[in-house]
Write a protein that holds these residues in place. Structure first.
Motif, PDB file in Angstrom:
ATOM      1  N   VAL A 112      46.683  44.373  44.111  1.00  0.00           N
ATOM      2  CA  VAL A 112      46.823  43.848  43.029  1.00  0.00           C
ATOM      3  C   VAL A 112      44.860  44.239  42.551  1.00  0.00           C
ATOM      4  O   VAL A 112      44.119  44.018  43.417  1.00  0.00           O
ATOM      5  CB  VAL A 112      46.209  42.135  43.247  1.00  0.00           C
ATOM      6  N   ARG A 113      45.247  44.855  40.948  1.00  0.00           N
ATOM      7  CA  ARG A 113      43.928  44.959  39.896  1.00  0.00           C
ATOM      8  C   ARG A 113      42.862  44.183  40.091  1.00  0.00           C
ATOM      9  O   ARG A 113      43.157  43.797  38.799  1.00  0.00           O
ATOM     10  CB  ARG A 113      44.254  46.250  39.415  1.00  0.00           C
ATOM     11  N   VAL A 115      39.867  42.283  39.101  1.00  0.00           N
ATOM     12  CA  VAL A 115      38.384  42.137  38.258  1.00  0.00           C
ATOM     13  C   VAL A 115      37.547  41.626  38.894  1.00  0.00           C
ATOM     14  O   VAL A 115      37.608  40.510  38.714  1.00  0.00           O
ATOM     15  CB  VAL A 115      38.727  41.870  36.088  1.00  0.00           C
ATOM     16  N   ARG A 132      50.816  36.245  48.919  1.00  0.00           N
ATOM     17  CA  ARG A 132      51.868  36.243  47.234  1.00  0.00           C
ATOM     18  C   ARG A 132      52.004  34.042  48.688  1.00  0.00           C
ATOM     19  O   ARG A 132      53.325  33.699  47.763  1.00  0.00           O
ATOM     20  CB  ARG A 132      53.569  36.668  48.246  1.00  0.00           C
TER      21      ARG A 132
ATOM     22  N   LEU B 214      42.548  11.832  32.679  1.00  0.00           N
ATOM     23  CA  LEU B 214      42.960  12.266  34.556  1.00  0.00           C
ATOM     24  C   LEU B 214      43.997  11.184  34.336  1.00  0.00           C
ATOM     25  O   LEU B 214      45.674  10.746  35.070  1.00  0.00           O
ATOM     26  CB  LEU B 214      41.746  12.502  35.112  1.00  0.00           C
ATOM     27  N   PHE B 295      33.790  37.899  30.531  1.00  0.00           N
ATOM     28  CA  PHE B 295      34.196  37.944  32.042  1.00  0.00           C
ATOM     29  C   PHE B 295      35.123  36.317  32.500  1.00  0.00           C
ATOM     30  O   PHE B 295      36.574  36.382  32.109  1.00  0.00           O
ATOM     31  CB  PHE B 295      33.934  38.003  33.166  1.00  0.00           C
ATOM     32  N   ASP B 296      34.960  35.041  32.260  1.00  0.00           N
ATOM     33  CA  ASP B 296      34.980  34.414  32.728  1.00  0.00           C
ATOM     34  C   ASP B 296      36.011  33.308  31.598  1.00  0.00           C
ATOM     35  O   ASP B 296      37.250  33.239  31.752  1.00  0.00           O
ATOM     36  CB  ASP B 296      34.232  32.953  32.686  1.00  0.00           C
ATOM     37  N   ARG B 299      39.146  35.980  31.672  1.00  0.00           N
ATOM     38  CA  ARG B 299      39.903  36.125  33.348  1.00  0.00           C
ATOM     39  C   ARG B 299      41.322  34.630  33.014  1.00  0.00           C
ATOM     40  O   ARG B 299      42.590  34.813  32.759  1.00  0.00           O
ATOM     41  CB  ARG B 299      39.001  35.497  33.978  1.00  0.00           C
ATOM     42  N   GLY B 324      40.825  44.947  32.247  1.00  0.00           N
ATOM     43  CA  GLY B 324      41.269  44.666  33.776  1.00  0.00           C
ATOM     44  C   GLY B 324      41.678  43.376  33.720  1.00  0.00           C
ATOM     45  O   GLY B 324      42.906  43.437  34.518  1.00  0.00           O
ATOM     46  N   HIS B 325      41.185  41.841  32.955  1.00  0.00           N
ATOM     47  CA  HIS B 325      41.580  41.280  33.145  1.00  0.00           C
ATOM     48  C   HIS B 325      43.005  41.324  32.839  1.00  0.00           C
ATOM     49  O   HIS B 325      44.247  40.119  34.122  1.00  0.00           O
ATOM     50  CB  HIS B 325      41.219  39.862  32.041  1.00  0.00           C
ATOM     51  N   GLU B 327      45.501  43.543  33.385  1.00  0.00           N
ATOM     52  CA  GLU B 327      45.839  43.891  34.339  1.00  0.00           C
ATOM     53  C   GLU B 327      46.075  43.470  35.502  1.00  0.00           C
ATOM     54  O   GLU B 327      47.007  43.181  36.930  1.00  0.00           O
ATOM     55  CB  GLU B 327      45.442  45.553  34.831  1.00  0.00           C
ATOM     56  N   GLU B 328      45.183  42.379  35.969  1.00  0.00           N
ATOM     57  CA  GLU B 328      45.273  42.078  36.902  1.00  0.00           C
ATOM     58  C   GLU B 328      46.446  40.714  36.933  1.00  0.00           C
ATOM     59  O   GLU B 328      46.726  40.282  37.966  1.00  0.00           O
ATOM     60  CB  GLU B 328      43.515  41.025  36.919  1.00  0.00           C
ATOM     61  N   ASP B 331      49.372  42.056  37.502  1.00  0.00           N
ATOM     62  CA  ASP B 331      49.846  42.594  39.307  1.00  0.00           C
ATOM     63  C   ASP B 331      50.106  41.257  40.284  1.00  0.00           C
ATOM     64  O   ASP B 331      50.936  41.193  41.084  1.00  0.00           O
ATOM     65  CB  ASP B 331      48.178  42.815  39.710  1.00  0.00           C
ATOM     66  N   LEU B 332      49.409  39.994  39.626  1.00  0.00           N
ATOM     67  CA  LEU B 332      49.722  38.543  40.219  1.00  0.00           C
ATOM     68  C   LEU B 332      51.472  38.289  39.709  1.00  0.00           C
ATOM     69  O   LEU B 332      52.461  37.776  41.081  1.00  0.00           O
ATOM     70  CB  LEU B 332      48.986  37.483  40.026  1.00  0.00           C
ATOM     71  N   LEU B 335      53.577  40.312  42.673  1.00  0.00           N
ATOM     72  CA  LEU B 335      52.845  39.865  42.862  1.00  0.00           C
ATOM     73  C   LEU B 335      54.060  38.997  43.620  1.00  0.00           C
ATOM     74  O   LEU B 335      54.481  38.733  44.775  1.00  0.00           O
ATOM     75  CB  LEU B 335      51.740  39.825  43.587  1.00  0.00           C
ATOM     76  N   ARG B 336      54.038  37.621  42.624  1.00  0.00           N
ATOM     77  CA  ARG B 336      54.542  36.649  43.281  1.00  0.00           C
ATOM     78  C   ARG B 336      56.083  36.597  42.318  1.00  0.00           C
ATOM     79  O   ARG B 336      56.438  35.166  42.306  1.00  0.00           O
ATOM     80  CB  ARG B 336      53.722  35.596  42.570  1.00  0.00           C
TER      81      ARG B 336
END
Lengths: 475, 338
Positions: A112-113, A115, A132, B214, B295-296, B299, B324-325, B327-328, B331-332, B335-336
């Motif tokens: 995974v890329r 960041v 996974r 909640l 960043f936060d 992401r 990049g975020h 792309e990340e 990718d996830l 992956l899943r």
């Protein structure tokens, strides 16, 4: 000549008296601290914390260098910790063995890329992976930069506001995270917290968990069990109660991430990066007059293996001494500096005189006393009485540390084990302590030679890295 | 000098011997005590269970030395019980003096004693302890306050809601402890919490909105949406998170607007919330945020977009402008994929 010897004898006596007073004081403080902590456990809101969706999440950082033997087991044991929300970030620090491959197979990792923040500069990251099957697990493969660099990389990758640094060979008890986090949950000023490190040699271990507590067969390791009791139950509890805890073991510590980032992370140019970071955090907060606490909790247990041969133990102790020397020198501005309060005026000078220079003074004492006796400057009666007192004082300190354990946590349940520990509390004063002083003295030589490497570690079945536990000397 | 050293050595030897003797005797005493306790608990368990089944006579004629053992068993059972069983426990401790005993210790000079009593009162299930425990929220000792809060939660006392919220807002109680107590009170805590959404103190509003998220339901979303315009950034962030937990789709527009909040952590909270609400329409603004923000929030936005519209994230990741975020997140997603 006799005058010189008399002065030397006076210095030795003064040193011994000072050390005795400090040790007794610490033993008293630790007794108070531990009994109070044992009481507080009865009404601590541990179960509530565990059940609460409001408990702050934690990132566990696991730096690993050539840990293929035990890394999978370590990660499984971390994934099974009891804590509401956490992630595990494994940082392979340029491993040349199958560490990453083992992880990839066991946890079904995919590339995974990821960041990452650039808060702390580190060696370049080669690849990042996610699992996974375990969304809370990620693995970072980076170029070798040392343990501190790997930890910093983990901080850059961390999602959560608190980071828990642990060694790849360390095993946390299931409730260790929830217990070590208690001070942070109760007080927002807490900057860092350390937990107790115990020796796993002799314990039964299954799937990365200690299932039965036992004592090592090795005499050397059993000496270290007693030594760790003294260091953690007396030393660290004592310093923590005085608000001047300088060491949080590299094997197990919890830190506020924003603060670690603010001070620039773990130092990569010292082998004592654990003590160095804590001192830097103290400095940072005190120089800004910000309220904070560095705490120690004596019951969240982290198990780690102790070296069982003299060579490895010696290298470990030399490295600790080198780390301490480098750190104290780096922060020499704090020495006797009232700006840093009790820390600057008492804690740092104590470490300087009794921990750093202690071995030198203690070992120098033997030839001086022998010479004084040979030249008739001191009588045989004086010599015997002084040596008896020194040994008995060591015995009393060790026995009181065992008593602390017995009255609080009592992990060694079998009477035979308690008796064995008592015997070793006596025996360690005959040879083991002197050997320790000798190794630490050689640590000075390493400092003078500007030795910077960690030394080769011998790996064992569970992926242990002997000696990573942080100095258990009386700090 | 030699005599002094000799006496010191003798003294140390005696201290060492004394320590060893104490350790040995304590071991024996503990082992004996443990054996006795286990035996007594085994013997008295049927009586304690009979009491919970509504037969107070089962423990009525027990000798006084057995009472602490029964009390210990009942306090342990109280952790897991509710309804009529807890009422039986309360009656037992009230009639046998347990409640009065602990209430008197709430005024002890020793903090640990007060904390222990505050803790035990929660397991005695007696409503008589509520007011004294609310007073204990002002205790000088943090452990006493925490134990009192935990017990108020165990007693499910709605009248404790406001004091708990204000104790947290005044930094007398940690968030986790106060929050868990309020969650333990459950639905009865909602009316006072809703009223506290308009409290003058930002800390109280922040905590109340978090708890409404909640404990509440979709009907609470209009009041929570109003807090997205609060003057305090912490309240806005907590309101966004609360909307995510409530899962109310009518909050999507307000949350999407909050993605433009000037404070990064509020934008990040809004992104998380949008993912939880599950409206795919939000994927486009989230992808914009993921490409350009700090960043936060970036992401959080990337991950939120991936949950809402994985295909859109994969498409966006293919473009040159994807950060990049994204792309990340893409990718996830890959992956899943099943």
């Amino acid at each position: 000549m006799n005058e010189v010897l008399a002065i030397a004898a006076a210095v030795a006596l003064a040193y011994f008296a000072g050390l005795s007073v400090i040790y007794l004081l610490f033993t008293t403080i630790a007794w108070r601290g531990i009994t109070q902590h044992a009481r507080e456990r009865n009404y601590a809101p541990t179960a509530e914390t565990l059940a609460s969706p409001l408990t702050p999440p934690i990132t566990i950082i696991l730096p690993a260098y050539n840990e293929e033997v035990g890394i999978v087991e370590s990660v499984y044991s971390l994934l099974g910790l009891h804590y509401p929300e956490f992630e595990v970030v494994v940082v392979s620090d340029g491993s040349t063995d199958g560490t990453v491959e083992r992880l990839r197979t066991a946890f079904d990792l995919g590339r995974v890329r990821k960041v990452m923040r650039a808060s702390i500069p580190t060696a370049p990251v080669v690849a990042t992976y996610a699992s996974r099957r375990h969304p809370e697990l990620s693995v970072i493969e980076k170029e070798n930069g040392g343990k501190a660099d790997a930890l910093n990389c983990g901080v850059n990758a961390a999602r959560y506001p608190y980071v828990c640094a642990i060694d790849a060979d360390a095993m946390l008890e299931e409730d260790a995270l929830i217990r070590v986090a208690q001070p942070m949950l109760m007080d927002s000023r807490v900057a860092a917290i350390g937990g107790i490190v115990r020796i796993v040699n002799g314990c039964a271990v299954q799937h990365g968990r200690v299932t039965a507590v036992g004592l090592p067969r090795s005499r050397l390791a059993t000496m270290q069990v007693v030594e760790y009791f003294r260091a953690f139950l007396v030393g660290r509890v004592g310093w923590s109660r005085l608000g001047s805890l300088l060491i949080i073991s590299g094997a197990f510590g919890l830190f506020r991430r924003s603060l670690v980032e603010a001070v620039g992370g773990w130092a990569t140019d010292t082998v004592g990066e654990d003590v160095e970071l804590v001192i830097r955090l103290h400095r940072y907060m005190r120089e800004r007059d910000e309220p904070y606490r560095v705490d120690f909790v004596p019951d969240p247990v982290c198990w780690t293996e102790a070296p069982e041969d003299l060579g490895q133990l010696g290298r470990q102790r030399r490295r600790w001494q080198r780390g301490l020397a480098e750190t104290l020198w780096r922060h020499r501005r704090m020495w006797l500096n009232p700006r840093y309060g009790f820390l600057g005026v008492i804690a740092v000078p104590y470490f300087l005189v009794f921990e750093l220079l202690g071995p030198l003074l203690q070992l120098a004492g033997y030839p001086v006393v022998a010479f004084a006796f040979a030249t008739g400057a001191v009588s045989a009666g004086f010599l015997i009485a002084f040596l008896s007192m020194a040994v008995l004082f060591g015995v009393v300190l060790s026995v009181s540390a065992l008593a602390l354990e017995e009255f609080s946590f009592r992990r060694h349940r079998r009477g035979r084990e308690a008796a064995r520990l008592l015997v070793f509390a006596v025996l360690e004063n005959f040879g083991y302590r002197q050997l320790n002083d000798w190794w630490r003295l050689r640590g000075f030589v390493d400092v003078a030679r500007r030795k910077s490497e960690w030394g080769e570690m011998k790996r064992r079945g569970l992926g242990y890295s002997p000696g990573a536990a942080g100095s258990p000397s009386f700090e | 000098m030699v005599a002094a050293l000799t006496w010191l050595a003798v003294g140390l030897a005696m201290i060492g011997a004394f320590c060893v003797a104490v350790l040995a005797l304590r071991r024996l005493a503990l082992a004996r005590g443990e054996r006795k306790r286990v035996a007594a608990e085994g013997r008295l368990k049927p009586q304690a269970l009979a009491l919970l089944d509504g037969d107070p006579a089962a423990v009525g004629d027990l000798p006084p030395e057995d009472m602490p053992v029964v009390a210990g068993l009942l306090a342990r059972y109280a952790h897991h019980l509710s309804g009529s069983e807890r009422r039986e426990i309360a009656i037992f401790f009230e009639t046998h003096g347990g409640v009065d005993h602990e209430l008197s210790h709430l005024r002890s000079r020793r903090a640990w004693r007060r904390a222990t009593s505050a803790f035990l009162l929660g397991d005695m299930a007696s409503p008589r302890a509520v007011q004294p425990l609310i007073h204990a929220l002002d205790d000088a000792d943090a452990a006493v306050r925490a134990a009192a809060a935990r017990s108020l939660g165990r007693l499910a006392a709605p009248e404790a809601v406001e004091p708990l919220v204000y104790a947290h807002a005044a930094e007398k109680l940690p968030r986790t402890v106060a929050g868990q107590a309020l969650l333990a009170v459950g639905a009865p805590a909602l009316p006072p919490l809703r009223a506290l959404l308009e409290a003058a103190e930002p800390g109280a509003r922040e905590f109340a909105v978090e708890l409404v998220g909640l404990l509440g339901d979709a009907g609470d979303s209009p009041a929570v949406v109003r807090r997205l315009a609060d003057s305090s950034a912490e309240v806005r962030a907590k309101a966004a998170r609360a909307l995510g937990r409530l899962g109310a789709r009518d909050g999507t527009a307000a949350l999407t607007a909050t993605l433009r909040d000037r404070i990064p952590f509020v934008r990040a909270a809004a992104a998380h919330a949008l993912a939880a609400v599950g409206d795919r329409e939000a994927a486009v603004p989230l992808l914009r945020l993921a490409a350009h923000d700090h960043f936060d929030p970036a992401r959080a936005a990337g991950h939120a977009a991936a949950r809402l519209d994985p295909a859109a994230v994969l498409r966006a990741a293919g473009s040159d402008a994807a950060g990049g975020h994204i792309e990340e997140a893409a990718d996830l997603v890959v992956l899943r994929l099943p």
